[in-house]
Design an enzyme around this catalytic site. Sequence first.
Site, PDB file in Angstrom:
ATOM      1  N   HIS A  19       0.833  -1.208   0.000  1.00 32.30           N
ATOM      2  CA  HIS A  19       0.000   0.000   0.000  1.00 32.30           C
ATOM      3  C   HIS A  19       0.862   1.249   0.000  1.00 32.30           C
ATOM      4  CE1 HIS A  19      -3.926  -1.988   0.763  1.00 32.30           C
ATOM      5  NE2 HIS A  19      -3.153  -2.930   1.251  1.00 32.30           N
ATOM      6  N   ASP A 140      -7.761   1.273  -5.094  1.00 34.65           N
ATOM      7  CA  ASP A 140      -8.645   0.459  -4.252  1.00 34.65           C
ATOM      8  C   ASP A 140      -9.695   1.300  -3.554  1.00 34.65           C
ATOM      9  OD1 ASP A 140      -7.625  -0.619  -0.961  1.00 34.65           O
ATOM     10  OD2 ASP A 140      -7.546   1.402  -1.764  1.00 34.65           O
ATOM     11  N   GLY A 172      -9.469  -2.079   3.296  1.00 36.15           N
ATOM     12  CA  GLY A 172     -10.159  -1.700   4.528  1.00 36.15           C
ATOM     13  C   GLY A 172     -10.740  -2.927   5.220  1.00 36.15           C
ATOM     14  N   GLU A 202      -9.051 -11.968   4.813  1.00 35.72           N
ATOM     15  CA  GLU A 202      -7.958 -11.498   5.697  1.00 35.72           C
ATOM     16  C   GLU A 202      -8.434 -11.568   7.140  1.00 35.72           C
ATOM     17  OE1 GLU A 202      -7.061  -7.324   5.265  1.00 35.72           O
ATOM     18  OE2 GLU A 202      -5.134  -7.548   6.304  1.00 35.72           O
ATOM     19  N   ASP A 280       2.797  -5.602   2.308  1.00 36.40           N
ATOM     20  CA  ASP A 280       1.526  -4.929   2.641  1.00 36.40           C
ATOM     21  C   ASP A 280       1.736  -3.476   3.083  1.00 36.40           C
ATOM     22  OD1 ASP A 280      -1.332  -5.979   4.671  1.00 36.40           O
ATOM     23  OD2 ASP A 280      -1.195  -4.798   2.848  1.00 36.40           O
TER      24      ASP A 280
HETATM   25  O1  NOS Z   1      -3.876  -5.128   5.304  1.00 41.55           O
HETATM   26  C1  NOS Z   1      -4.742  -4.349   4.906  1.00 41.55           C
HETATM   27  N1  NOS Z   1      -6.027  -4.767   4.785  1.00 41.55           N
HETATM   28  C2  NOS Z   1      -7.016  -3.943   4.342  1.00 41.55           C
HETATM   29  N2  NOS Z   1      -6.822  -2.637   4.025  1.00 41.55           N
HETATM   30  C3  NOS Z   1      -5.566  -2.166   4.147  1.00 41.55           C
HETATM   31  C4  NOS Z   1      -4.496  -2.966   4.568  1.00 41.55           C
HETATM   32  N3  NOS Z   1      -3.371  -2.214   4.558  1.00 41.55           N
HETATM   33  C5  NOS Z   1      -3.728  -0.997   4.147  1.00 41.55           C
HETATM   34  N4  NOS Z   1      -5.040  -0.946   3.899  1.00 41.55           N
HETATM   35  C6  NOS Z   1      -5.722   0.240   3.437  1.00 41.55           C
HETATM   36  O2  NOS Z   1      -6.545   0.725   4.421  1.00 41.55           O
HETATM   37  C7  NOS Z   1      -7.411   1.620   3.715  1.00 41.55           C
HETATM   38  C8  NOS Z   1      -8.496   2.024   4.623  1.00 41.55           C
HETATM   39  O3  NOS Z   1      -9.048   3.201   4.125  1.00 41.55           O
HETATM   40  C9  NOS Z   1      -7.837   0.795   2.519  1.00 41.55           C
HETATM   41  O4  NOS Z   1      -8.150   1.545   1.415  1.00 41.55           O
HETATM   42  C10 NOS Z   1      -6.598  -0.020   2.223  1.00 41.55           C
HETATM   43  O5  NOS Z   1      -5.929   0.452   1.066  1.00 41.55           O
END
Ligand code: NOS
Length: 341
Positions: A19, A140, A172, A202, A280
Site C-alpha cells: 500500500h 482500491d 479496509g 484477511e 503490505d
Molecule cells: O492489510 C490491509 N487490509 C485492508 N486494508 C488495508 C491494509 N493495509 C492498508 N489498507 C488500506 O486501508 C485503507 C483504509 O481506508 C484501505 O483503502 C486499504 O488500502
Amino acid sequence: MTDLPTFIAGLPKVELHVHHVGSASPRIVAELAARHEGRSPVPADPEALADYFAFRDFAHFIEVYLSVVDLIRDADDVWLLTHEVARELARQQVRYAELTVTPYSHVNRGIPAPAFCEAIEDARKRAEADFGIALRWCFDIPGEAGLPAAEQTLRIALDERPDGLISFGLGGPEIGVPRPQFKPYFDQARAAGLRSVPHAGETTGPETIWDALRELGAERIGHGISAVQDPALLTYLAERRISLEISPTSNVRTRAVPSIDAHPLPRIVEAGVPVSINSDDPPMFGTTLNDEYAVAARLLRLGPDGVAALARDAVAAAFLPPAEQARISAEIDAYRASAAR
Ligand SMILES: O=c1[nH]cnc2c1ncn2[C@@H]1O[C@H](CO)[C@@H](O)[C@H]1O
C-alpha cells in the site's frame, strides 16, 4: 554460497500487494507529521512511531492507517511519498511493483483527483528513470467508506485513467463490509480493462473469498488466508491458478493470525495454491519485503532454489506482459545460478 538473507537481498523481485500510504517510511511520516505539528496524533519522532504502530486489533490498525493518510495534504506530499516508496522498493531489488493507492481517501481530504493522479504519475516516471523500477497502480476502494467511495474510486479510475493504472481493488475492513454490494463497480472497472484484485479472507472466513471470486471477478486475492478453512476453495484456487497475495507479518501485526508459526501459508502452499510474498504496509508492520521472503523461507523450509521459485511465482501472478515476465524470470534464474557458484 552466500547466506539466505544475503541471497534474498540481491534477488530480483516483484511486489504485488503493497500500500502507498502504508509504505511511508518512519522518516517520511516524521517529515509529514512535522509539517502538521500538533494537529496530528502521529508522532513526529521515528522512535515514538514504532510504538504508535502497535495495533490492538484490525480496526485499530485502520484507525492508525487513516491518521497517516491525514498527513498527506497536497500533491507535493503525494509526490514525495511515492518517490520514496519507489526508492525503498528498488533498494530491495524490486523490478516491478503494483502499488495500491486509495484516491478516494486523498480527494476527500482536499487533493483534487487530477492533481493526485498527476503527482503519482510524475513520481512513477521519475522513479523509473532514477531507480529503474516499474510501478503500476491498483486503485482500491476503502471498504469502510462504502458505496460512495466505490462510486468515486471508479469515477476517478475511468475519468483520470493514469497511464500506470492497471487494476481495481477493495481494501479496509471486511467485517460489516460484504463484497457483493461492490459488484456494479467491479463490473464497470473490468469492462474498462482493469484487473480485479480485492482483499478478501484477511479478517473474515472463506465465504468472503467466494464472494470476491463470484461477485467481483477476482483474478488474485489480497491475503485470502482463510481459504485454508475450506478444502473446496483451496482446490478451486489451485485448479484455476488464482494466486493469493500473502503478507505474513501483516497478518500477525493486525492480529488476523495469532503468531507467525500459526500462519496458514504452509498449508496453502501444500494445497497447490499459487502465492506471492508481499509486505503490505512494511514500516507499519516493522518489516520489509526482504524480511517477508525470509519469513516465508522459514515457514516453508526453503533454501535458495525455493526462494527463487517464490520470486518467479510472484512474477507469474503479476499483470505484466509475457515478455516482461520472461525477462524478470530469466534475471531471477541468472541470479540464482551466479549465487550457486
Ligand atoms: O492489510 C490491509 N487490509 C485492508 N486494508 C488495508 C491494509 N493495509 C492498508 N489498507 C488500506 O486501508 C485503507 C483504509 O481506508 C484501505 O483503502 C486499504 O488500502
